[in-house]
Design a protein around this motif. Structure first.
Motif, PDB file in Angstrom:
ATOM      1  N   UNK A 138       5.367  -3.150  31.014  1.00 10.49           N
ATOM      2  CA  UNK A 138       4.138  -3.884  31.320  1.00 10.49           C
ATOM      3  C   UNK A 138       2.943  -3.239  30.628  1.00 10.49           C
ATOM      4  N   UNK A 139       2.102  -4.084  30.044  1.00 12.25           N
ATOM      5  CA  UNK A 139       0.785  -3.684  29.563  1.00 12.25           C
ATOM      6  C   UNK A 139      -0.223  -4.425  30.434  1.00 12.25           C
ATOM      7  N   UNK A 140      -1.180  -3.717  30.983  1.00  9.73           N
ATOM      8  CA  UNK A 140      -2.226  -4.344  31.784  1.00  9.73           C
ATOM      9  C   UNK A 140      -3.547  -4.269  31.051  1.00  9.73           C
ATOM     10  N   UNK A 141      -4.229  -5.401  30.952  1.00  9.66           N
ATOM     11  CA  UNK A 141      -5.529  -5.470  30.288  1.00  9.66           C
ATOM     12  C   UNK A 141      -6.548  -6.111  31.221  1.00  9.66           C
ATOM     13  N   UNK A 142      -7.778  -5.698  31.079  1.00 10.77           N
ATOM     14  CA  UNK A 142      -8.886  -6.387  31.731  1.00 10.77           C
ATOM     15  C   UNK A 142      -9.638  -7.116  30.634  1.00 10.77           C
ATOM     16  N   UNK A 143      -9.688  -8.444  30.773  1.00 11.76           N
ATOM     17  CA  UNK A 143     -10.388  -9.279  29.808  1.00 11.76           C
ATOM     18  C   UNK A 143     -11.827  -9.464  30.273  1.00 11.76           C
ATOM     19  N   UNK A 144     -12.783  -9.464  29.357  1.00  9.24           N
ATOM     20  CA  UNK A 144     -14.192  -9.559  29.747  1.00  9.24           C
ATOM     21  C   UNK A 144     -14.525 -10.887  30.421  1.00  9.24           C
TER      22      UNK A 144
END
Length: 166
Positions: A138-144
Motif C-alpha cells: 500500500x502507498x498512502x497519499x494525501x491529495x490537496x
C-alpha cells in the motif's frame, strides 16, 4: 473541498505470468488470497474505511478489491483506467467528479509499475522510477484540497504486505 486520503493498493500474489491464455484472467494464488485477507483484516483492525474501492478490471485486482470489500472497507467499483497502462489524466478527471460527491477516502487497486509511477507523479510531478509497490502493498497519499494533485500530494504511507501479516 477537503483533502483526500488515497490508498494505492497493488493486487495480491497472482498466478505465474504466461500460464494463462488471457493474462487479464490470471487470478490470485491461494497464498495471494491468504495474504490479501490478512492485509484487509489489518486495515479493518486499524479502522480504515474507504468511501470507494476502485479496481482494475483484471481478475487479480478485482479479487483483491473483493477481499477488501468483504471486510466492509468500502463500496466497490470497476475502472478500466486502472488496467495496466491506464491513463493518469483520465483517472484524474474521474477523481475530480468523485470528489464533488463528498468522498474523502479512496482506495484504488491496480498494478505495477503504474501505481508506483502514478504515486511519483502525484508527489514529485514526474516519474522517478524509485517507488516499487510489492504485491498487496500500500502507498498512502494525501491529495490537496483544490487544484491538480500532480506534484502537490504528500505521501504518508508506503508499506509492503509483510508489515500487515502476523
Amino acid at each position: 473541498m477537503a483533502q483526500i486520503e488515497l490508498y494505492m493498493i497493488r493486487h495480491g500474489l497472482a498466478g505465474e505470468r504466461g500460464t494463462y491464455a488471457n493474462d487479464d484472467e490470471r487470478p490470485l494464488t491461494e497464498e495471494g488470497i491468504r495474504r490479501t485477507r490478512r492485509v484487509a483484516k489489518r486495515l479493518h483492525a486499524l479502522n480504515i474505511r474507504f468511501d470507494r474501492i476502485l479496481t482494475s478490471p483484471l481478475a487479480r485486482a478485482r479479487q483483491t478489491a473483493e477481499i477488501l470489500q468483504t471486510y466492509k472497507l468500502g463500496q466497490l467499483e470497476e475502472s478500466p483506467h486502472l488496467a495496466p497502462g491506464g491513463d493518469l489524466s483520465v483517472w484524474l478527471s474521474w477523481l475530480q467528479q468523485w470528489r464533488q460527491s463528498g468522498g474523502d477516502c479512496l482506495a484504488i487497486v491496480g498494478h505495477e509499475p503504474d501505481l508506483g509511477e502514478w504515486a511519483e507523479i502525484l508527489v514529485w510531478g514526474k516519474p522517478q522510477q524509485h517507488l516499487i509497490l510489492k504485491k498487496a502493498g500500500i502507498i498512502g497519499l494525501i491529495l490537496p484540497e483544490a487544484d491538480s494533485p500532480i506534484g502537490r500530494s504528500q505521501m504518508f504511507w508506503l508499506t509492503p504486505p509483510r508489515f500487515f501479516v502476523d
